[in-house]
Design an enzyme around this catalytic site. Structure first.
Site, short mmCIF file in Angstrom:
data_model
loop_
_atom_site.label_atom_id
_atom_site.label_comp_id
_atom_site.label_asym_id
_atom_site.label_seq_id
_atom_site.Cartn_x
_atom_site.Cartn_y
_atom_site.Cartn_z
N LYS A 1 0.91 -1.08 -0.01
CA LYS A 1 -0.06 -0.04 0.14
C LYS A 1 0.97 1.23 -0.11
O LYS A 1 1.65 1.64 0.90
CB LYS A 1 -1.00 -0.01 1.29
N GLU B 1 10.13 1.18 10.98
CA GLU B 1 11.01 2.01 10.42
C GLU B 1 10.33 3.64 10.66
O GLU B 1 9.53 4.02 9.99
CB GLU B 1 11.46 2.00 8.98
N CYS C 1 13.45 11.17 6.99
CA CYS C 1 13.46 10.83 8.31
C CYS C 1 14.92 11.02 9.08
O CYS C 1 15.13 11.06 10.25
CB CYS C 1 13.28 9.20 8.30
N GLU D 1 9.93 15.76 15.90
CA GLU D 1 10.07 15.60 14.43
C GLU D 1 9.37 16.50 13.70
O GLU D 1 7.97 16.49 14.04
CB GLU D 1 9.96 14.27 13.98
P1 NAD Z 1 2.56 8.31 7.97
O1 NAD Z 1 2.58 7.53 9.29
O2 NAD Z 1 1.63 9.32 8.27
O3 NAD Z 1 2.03 7.23 6.81
C1 NAD Z 1 2.96 6.14 6.64
C2 NAD Z 1 2.02 5.24 5.91
O4 NAD Z 1 1.08 4.62 6.77
C3 NAD Z 1 1.11 5.76 4.68
O5 NAD Z 1 0.86 4.91 3.78
C4 NAD Z 1 -0.23 5.72 5.48
O6 NAD Z 1 -1.15 5.74 4.39
C5 NAD Z 1 -0.07 4.57 6.25
N1 NAD Z 1 -1.16 4.73 7.38
C6 NAD Z 1 -1.47 5.86 8.02
N2 NAD Z 1 -2.60 5.69 9.09
C7 NAD Z 1 -2.58 4.30 9.02
C8 NAD Z 1 -3.41 3.31 9.93
N3 NAD Z 1 -4.12 3.76 11.03
N4 NAD Z 1 -3.12 1.89 9.74
C9 NAD Z 1 -2.31 1.57 8.57
N5 NAD Z 1 -1.75 2.35 7.96
C10 NAD Z 1 -1.85 3.69 8.06
O7 NAD Z 1 4.06 8.77 7.54
P2 NAD Z 1 4.23 9.73 6.16
O8 NAD Z 1 3.75 11.09 6.56
O9 NAD Z 1 3.90 8.95 5.00
O10 NAD Z 1 5.77 9.74 6.26
C11 NAD Z 1 6.52 10.52 6.99
C12 NAD Z 1 7.07 9.66 8.47
O11 NAD Z 1 7.67 8.77 7.93
C13 NAD Z 1 8.05 10.37 9.17
O12 NAD Z 1 7.75 10.39 10.66
C14 NAD Z 1 9.22 10.09 8.95
O13 NAD Z 1 10.42 10.21 9.92
C15 NAD Z 1 8.97 8.49 8.74
N6 NAD Z 1 10.05 7.79 7.75
C16 NAD Z 1 10.89 6.94 8.22
C17 NAD Z 1 11.96 6.35 7.55
C18 NAD Z 1 12.90 5.37 8.47
O14 NAD Z 1 13.34 4.59 7.62
N7 NAD Z 1 12.84 5.37 9.70
C19 NAD Z 1 11.99 6.57 6.37
C20 NAD Z 1 11.15 7.77 5.81
C21 NAD Z 1 9.99 8.31 6.62
#
Ligand code: NAD
Length: 512
Positions: free
Chosen positions: A191, A266, A300, A401
């Site tokens: 997804k 992650e 991130c 963050e």
């Molecule tokens: P997000 O957590 O809002 O969304 C991530 C994914 O989770 C999306 O596909 C979203 O649709 C899905 N999602 C959201 N709510 C959900 C639920 N209730 N159930 C299941 N899936 C759900 O994050 P984002 O805004 O897309 O990305 C930014 C975040 O990602 C930042 O916190 C960043 O630090 C982190 N990030 C971490 C890494 C790493 O490797 N540590 C890498 C890139 C980004």
């Protein structure tokens, strides 16, 4: 209109007729069962609709998981080197499509072309790495404690893997998950993030064209709770891998635990870069700019805190702020742009809210802080690169963050003090130290509590063959990249072959 090709030419400010992209389930491009779609708009120019995507629901997830379950029965038996050949072919195709994929990505997420080319390159590198892994996937053979008995452990695939990805690396991060998973013999349902489905779609398209059999890789687009929810809850999904925020990580982690799924999380970061008095200042200023404002601070691993020793503090601040003010903000499709927009309105609001929070906390804002909304900027989510100085490490802008172009500069007295500040947060993804003193560098490599440490480089720039991930609230102990991914996408099976022709009992046969 429906098509499943790469998006058309991505030109500055153009609003081509939007294409409709479908889900890919069991080798077919299909509409969602909900009959609903959503728009993917260019954050640099919201007049530009990049594509129309399926707003899927539970039924679509169920169909995709069922297809993956059926496909697993055959795919797990394909020899790993053969599985890896398909991934190798995908790498070659991605090279041919690199420029188009990069342009699609800049258009859907805003980061500048140099960076989106890097994102696609990361998927290519990942493909080559795991293509080679098909002929390794080593496990131990070891002496048995009994005579005429052979002992070894082999890696086995897990089954159907669910993957939920963020928008900031919309091809690289899906590649870190899909490619090792399929080389290891698993089948997948991914997804993509709702803000950037096209880049993940482009990757899946390449895999399909490279010959991945039907059902092995499936993509279901849509929103978190509607698609990610059923995916993480599905009993047939045996492993779930999320890259995203710590808040969503908590939801996915607790849900996965209920059915004992393998679960890799992650999550967020608040990454420190320490600059000591003896550092090469030119290098540190350029590194801090790239780490702080690359991808508009939406990494991130972004360098969101710069901890500077007092002897060079004033000079560092002056030079850093001067450079930050001169960064060219704009549409990433313009090759001269240095920083693109925020991903969406809500992220921009968050960034601006932290400007207010930092000011209210008493930090000094030395540049930026404003939304850019005149001329061409009015159509996108642009903001000035923002730098706070004299930040107290306990302030919210130094702890939380932000995920935007807001950097906090914190003074420190000496290395130990800097490390304490660096470690004094809930996250532990990346970290960096600028110094010419090898003793200090090694002490920091040992003491910085993070999954990644750079010496004389900013907090960004991971390579695909090393473990990637973090400690504390950044993750749950797994790693992506290199061997970390092979460890996650396989289960160990220990095998004993007794060729003694008699009943031997480990431990019990022993007479002292
Ligand atoms: P997000 O957590 O809002 O969304 C991530 C994914 O989770 C999306 O596909 C979203 O649709 C899905 N999602 C959201 N709510 C959900 C639920 N209730 N159930 C299941 N899936 C759900 O994050 P984002 O805004 O897309 O990305 C930014 C975040 O990602 C930042 O916190 C960043 O630090 C982190 N990030 C971490 C890494 C790493 O490797 N540590 C890498 C890139 C980004």
């Amino acid at each position: 209109m429906a098509t499943d090709t790469l998006a058309g030419p991505a030109m500055l400010g153009t609003s081509t007729k939007a294409r409709v992209y479908k889900n890919f389930i069991d080798g077919e491009w299909v509409e969602s069962s909900t009959g609903e779609t959503f728009e993917n708009r260019n954050p640099a120019d919201t007049r530009d609709v990049v594509g129309i995507f399926q707003k899927s629901g539970k039924t679509d997830v169920d169909e995709a998981v069922e297809a993956a379950r059926r496909a697993f029965a055959k795919w797990r038996l394909v020899p790993a080197p053969r599985r890896a050949e398909v991934v190798f072919a995908a790498a070659e195709m991605l090279i041919e499509r690199k420029e188009q994929c990069a342009r699609d990505m800049t258009r859907e997420m805003g980061k500048i072309l140099k960076e989106t080319r890097g994102d696609v390159q990361e998927a290519i590198d990942t493909a080559y790495y795991f293509a080679g892994e098909g002929r390794r996937m080593f496990g131990p053979t070891t002496p048995s404690e009994l005579p005429n008995k052979f002992a070894m452990a082999v890696r086995q695939p897990i089954g159907v893997c669910g993957m939920i990805t963020p928008w900031n690396f919309p091809m690289a991060i899906p590649s870190w998950k899909l490619l090792p998973a399929i080389v290891c013999g698993n089948t997948c349902v991914i997804k993509p993030a709702q803000d950037t489905p096209l880049s993940t779609y482009n990757l899946v398209r390449v895999l399909a064209d490279a010959g991945v059999p039907k059902g092995v890789v499936n993509i279901v687009s849509g929103f978190g709770p509607q698609v990610g929810g059923p995916l993480m809850e599905h009993p047939e999904v045996r492993a779930i891998s999320l890259t995203g925020s710590t808040a969503v990580g908590r939801i996915v982690g607790t849900t996965a635990a209920k059915s004992f799924k393998h679960c890799s999380l992650e999550l967020g970061g608040k990454n420190p870069m320490i600059v000591l008095d003896d550092a090469n200042l030119d290098l540190a200023v350029e590194g801090g700019l790239w780490g702080g404002f690359g991808t508009t601070g939406q990494r991130c691993t972004a360098t969101s805190r710069i901890i500077v020793q007092k002897g060079i503090y004033s000079e560092f601040v002056e030079r850093y702020v001067d450079r930050a003010k001169r960064l060219k903000v704009g549409n990433g499709l313009d090759e001269t742009t240095e920083m693109g927009p925020a991903i969406n309105e809500s992220q921009l609001k968050t960034d601006l809210s932290y400007v207010e929070i930092g000011s209210a906390e008493g930090a000094k804002m030395k540049c930026g802080g404003n939304r850019l909304d005149k001329g061409e900027y009015q159509y996108g989510y642009f903001m000035e690169p923002t730098v706070f100085i004299d930040v107290d490490p306990k302030m919210r802008i130094a702890q939380e963050e932000i995920f935007g172009p807001v950097v906090s500069i914190i003074p420190c007295d000496y290395l130990e003090d800097a490390i304490e500040i660096a470690n004094g947060i809930e996250y532990g993804l990346s970290s960096a130290l600028y110094t010419k003193d090898v003793n200090k560098a090694f002490a920091a490599m040992r003491d910085l509590h993070a999954g990644i440490t750079y010496i004389n480089a900013p907090t960004i720039g991971a390579e695909v063959h090393l473990p990637f991930g973090g400690v504390k609230a950044t993750g749950n102990g797994h790693r992506e990249g290199g061997m970390g991914a092979i460890d996650f996408y396989t289960e160990w099976k220990s095998i004993y072959v007794d060729y003694s022709d008699k009943l031997q009992k480990a431990q019990i046969d022993r007479v002292d």
